[in-house]
Design an enzyme around this catalytic site. Structure first.
Site, PDB file in Angstrom:
ATOM      1  N   ASP A 122       0.866  -1.165   0.000  1.00 12.07           N
ATOM      2  CA  ASP A 122       0.000   0.000   0.000  1.00 12.07           C
ATOM      3  C   ASP A 122       0.912   1.227   0.000  1.00 12.07           C
ATOM      4  O   ASP A 122       2.048   1.160   0.465  1.00 12.07           O
ATOM      5  CB  ASP A 122      -0.892  -0.023   1.247  1.00 12.07           C
TER       6      ASP A 122
ATOM      7  N   ASP B  73       0.018   5.007   0.866  1.00  7.17           N
ATOM      8  CA  ASP B  73      -0.148   5.964   1.961  1.00  7.17           C
ATOM      9  C   ASP B  73      -0.176   5.236   3.302  1.00  7.17           C
ATOM     10  O   ASP B  73      -0.988   4.347   3.521  1.00  7.17           O
ATOM     11  CB  ASP B  73      -1.439   6.760   1.782  1.00  7.17           C
TER      12      ASP B  73
END
Length: 191
Positions: A23, A25
């Site tokens: 991922d 952020d």
């Protein structure tokens, strides 16, 4: 708006067929409550750049998979958000093997939006990856769910939203999921 995930950046196949899905952020760059909307918003987390290099050095494709509902929900221009994402990839260095973003809002019901596994499945097709020999790393239970649905091993990092997600999670939600301080710990543990 395109249907399905947007491929951004390189598409470098991995000879081993193994990947670490990351991922963006909260795992690689700082998570912002108001979303990463512009170039100055991109702040690479400590150890993230080195972790991505170690992941690829260990024979894994480093594949960034990120929900960017700021496009579908808030109307941010897709081309601008893609440019900001490319900037984040440049700051992470050349070790990123591939990257996908989902620009859809939760209401769109898109199969590529995590917790659904669409971005991971697309990357597996594009790069010839073996999901059963791969990992998914995120700072949210939606990342863990996407990885489980795709058949990867999963890890929740305590950076970004991870510590809060961990505190609020039912233990059953994290069964079989490694809980790690940050993405650097995962990179250190790869076989």
């Amino acid at each position: 708006m395109p249907r399905g995930p947007v491929a951004v950046g390189p598409l470098r196949p991995c000879p081993t067929g193994r990947a670490v899905f990351l991922d963006r952020d909260g795992v690689l760059i700082a998570n912002r409550a108001d979303h990463v909307r512009d170039f100055p918003d991109v702040e690479v987390l400590p150890r993230a750049r080195a972790a991505v290099r170690r992941i690829t050095s260990a024979g894994y494709a480093a594949v960034v998979v990120t929900n960017q509902a700021v496009v579908g929900r808030d109307g941010a221009p897709l081309d601008h958000i893609v440019a900001v994402h490319r900037h984040a990839l440049r700051l992470l260095g050349a070790a990123v093997s591939a990257s996908y973003l989902c620009p859809h809002s939760p209401a769109d019901g898109c199969p590529c939006r995590k917790p659904r596994p669409g971005m991971l499945l697309r990357a597996a097709r594009d790069l010839g990856l073996d999901l059963g020999r791969s990992y998914t790393v995120g700072d949210a239970l939606t990342d863990v769910d996407a990885g489980r649905s795709a058949g990867t091993a999963t890890a929740l990092v305590l950076t970004g939203r991870g510590a809060d997600q961990y505190r609020r999670a039912d233990p059953a939600d994290l069964a079989g999921t490694a809980v790690l301080a940050d993405v650097g710990v995962l990179a250190d543990l790869l076989p």
